[in-house]
Enzyme design. Structure first.
Site, short mmCIF file in Angstrom:
data_model
loop_
_atom_site.label_atom_id
_atom_site.label_comp_id
_atom_site.label_asym_id
_atom_site.label_seq_id
_atom_site.Cartn_x
_atom_site.Cartn_y
_atom_site.Cartn_z
N LYS A 176 0.83 -1.40 -0.17
CA LYS A 176 -0.01 -0.23 0.10
C LYS A 176 1.05 1.59 -0.07
O LYS A 176 1.30 1.50 0.90
CB LYS A 176 -1.27 -0.42 1.25
N THR A 233 0.88 6.65 13.70
CA THR A 233 0.14 6.09 12.85
C THR A 233 0.96 4.61 13.29
O THR A 233 0.26 3.60 13.83
CB THR A 233 0.41 6.25 11.57
N GLU A 251 9.29 2.15 11.31
CA GLU A 251 9.87 3.41 10.59
C GLU A 251 9.72 4.49 11.08
O GLU A 251 9.14 4.47 10.09
CB GLU A 251 11.11 2.72 8.93
N CYS A 285 13.27 12.00 6.71
CA CYS A 285 12.90 11.21 7.78
C CYS A 285 14.59 11.29 8.72
O CYS A 285 14.23 11.44 9.80
CB CYS A 285 12.77 9.43 8.28
N GLU A 386 9.25 16.46 14.77
CA GLU A 386 9.72 16.38 13.25
C GLU A 386 8.11 17.11 13.01
O GLU A 386 7.65 16.82 12.65
CB GLU A 386 9.00 14.63 13.31
#
Ligand code: TXE
Length: 496
Positions: A176, A233, A251, A285, A386
């Site tokens: 996905k 999430t 991650e 990231c 972040e």
């Protein structure tokens, strides 16, 4: 109207069960570039069922390793053949420059080549149990049905870090991509079919996290979920997966320190701190979003950085003159803007940027200027959260212990950089930092052959390297007796 179906379930390309579609937007100019099928909850369940049935039928997991390795190599060959159209698609969908997209595709090729080689040379382990009549082996088996969920910043690269080892291990899977950037993954799955991936092994659904993601992750038929995305999430997925005892690898990004000592090489430090945070407009990231610089050079260092940041050329990624592109979406642009407002409210000193660019040619895109905040401290949310945008915060230190303390002062732990010309200090600091990747006098580089992943809330598990394959394998211990005889436990002792 979407004519070509975009969902691959078992052997069939399909439209969404309810005919739903989603418009895909080029973030450089806000235009709609594609309309793709938006899977329903039931489509996602059907994709998992197809992966389950294919795995349980047993043919693919039993395919000889040499054949799986050859398939990965064929995929790599086709990726090279289609490199330019794939790079163009990635640029249109994400906004990143074509130069970056081309590097991404090369990296995708490397991942497939690496896992082709690795799996072909992986050997079982023989264990000496102290009995010449017993052969004890530890062998690798595919973990089963995998759900692979990717984000929008490196769409094809991130999904390939998952698909390549999953195929190498003999798993079946449902991929996905992010609903914001599905185009390169759809093109890739067609290419993988052309390379000969058997029906039902690689299934594809795209759509929202709430409908499609939830159906994939709250699912008893799934053995392993590999997720790259946001922290909240990831936490939600881990909680849901626990009900089914599905294995999860996460991650979840980072808030990565880039520590500069006064004795560091000046030119490369300025250049790499700049690239480390502003590449891809900070949507990385491992972006070095926290500059932690020695007090004695801080004023000059920040001034030199600001001068360079103000000259970064933003523009459409297809224009070779562009050095960086836009943010991925209007929604993300607004999030970054709200962080800048927060930084100002928290008392950080805005040095450069802090606005959308004034160039009218960029007005329809989601561009945001490279932004530097000086005089930041650990209490500020702009330092701890972040932002995933082109925002650098500056903190200052006076000695090595303080540099290490600040470098580790984060809930995340994905990546860090250290710059010093003193090798002994470099080694001490590198070892003291609690981050999954640490660069010494460099920043941002990685290789398919070395593990990637995070300490702390950056996640768990590893991608790439041998561990990236191990995630997709179960270990089975086979104990074989070549000269079987009764165990003699029951009844034997009384007789004796
Ligand atoms: O991520 P989400 P978003 C960080 C970054 C960014 C923030 C939010 O800080 O600003 O996350 O970005 C799918 N069940 N990173 O909202 O929602 C979703 O459809 C299953 C860091 O885009 O986590 C997409 O495919 N799946 C990061 C993927 O998760 C769900 C890269 C990522 O989306 C789901 C991107 C659910 N309930 C963002 N909800 C990194 N680690 O590099 C969403 N998804």
């Amino acid at each position: 109207m979407n004519t070509e179906p975009d969902l691959l379930i078992g052997s069939q390309w399909r439209h969404a069960a309810d005919g739903g579609t989603r418009q895909i937007v080029n973030p450089a100019n806000g235009t709609v570039i594609a309309t793709v099928d938006e899977a329903t909850h039931d489509d996602a369940l059907a994709a998992v069922a197809a992966a389950r049935a294919t795995f349980d039928a047993g043919e693919w997991p039993a395919t000889p390793v040499s054949e799986r390795a050859a398939l990965l190599d064929r995929i790599a060959d086709l990726l090279l053949r289609d490199k330019e159209p794939l790079a163009e698609l990635e640029t249109a969908d994400t906004g990143k420059t074509l130069a970056e997209s081309r590097i991404d595709i090369d990296d995708v090729v490397s991942v497939f080549r690496y896992y082709a080689r690795l799996v072909a040379t992986q050997s079982d382990r023989l264990v000496d149990v102290g009995d010449a009549g017993v052969i004890s082996r530890v062998v690798h088996e595919p973990i089963g049905v995998c759900v692979l969920i990717a984000p929008w910043n490196y769409p094809l690269l991130q999904i390939s870090w998952k698909i390549a080892p999953a195929l190498a291990a003999g798993c079946t899977m449902v991929a996905k991509p992010s609903e914001v950037t599905p185009l390169s993954t759809i093109a890739f799955v067609r290419l993988a079919q052309e390379a000969g991936v058997p029906a039902g092994v690689l299934n594809l659904v795209q759509g929202s996290g709430a409908a499609v993601g939830a159906a994939l992750t709250d699912n008893p038929d799934v053995d392993f979920i590999s997720f790259t995305g946001g922290l909240s999430t990831g936490q939600h997925i881990a909680r849901t997966a626990a009900d089914h005892v599905s294995k999860v690898a996460l991650e979840l990004g980072g808030k990565n320190p880039h520590i500069v000592f006064a004795d560091a090489d000046w030119e490369s430090s300025i250049d790499q701190v700049l690239t480390g945070v502003f590449l891809h407009s900070g949507q990385v990231c491992s972006a070095g979003t926290r500059l932690i610089v020695e007090e004695s050079i801080a004023d000059d260092f920040v001034a030199a950085l600001a001068e360079r940041a103000a000259t970064i050329r933003m523009g459409d990624g297809t224009d070779p003159a562009s050095e960086t592109g836009p943010l991925v979406s209007k929604q993300h642009l607004e999030k970054v803007e709200s962080y800048v407002a927060l930084g100002i409210a928290e008392g950080a000193k805005l040095i450069v940027g802090g606005a959308r660019p004034s160039d009218p040619a960029l007005a329809d895109g989601y561009f945001y200027l490279p932004t530097i905040f000086d005089r930041c401290d650990r209490s500020m949310r702009i330092v701890s959260e972040e932002t995933f945008g082109p925002i650098l915060t500056v903190e200052r230190f006076t000695d090595e212990a303080e540099a290490i303390m600040l470098g580790n002062d984060t809930q995340y732990g994905l990546a860090a950089g250290v710059r010093t010309s003193d090798p002994a200090r470099g080694e001490r600091v590198v070892r003291a930092l609690r981050h999954g990747t640490v660069w010494l006098n460099d920043f941002g580089y990685y290789t398919a052959a070395a593990e990637w992943g995070g300490f702390g809330k950056s996640g768990n598990g590893r991608e790439l390297g041998p561990s990236g394959l191990a995630e997709y394998q179960e270990l089975k211990h086979i104990w074989q007796n070549t000269a079987p005889k009764p165990a003699g436990w029951f009844g034997a002792r009384n007789d004796g």
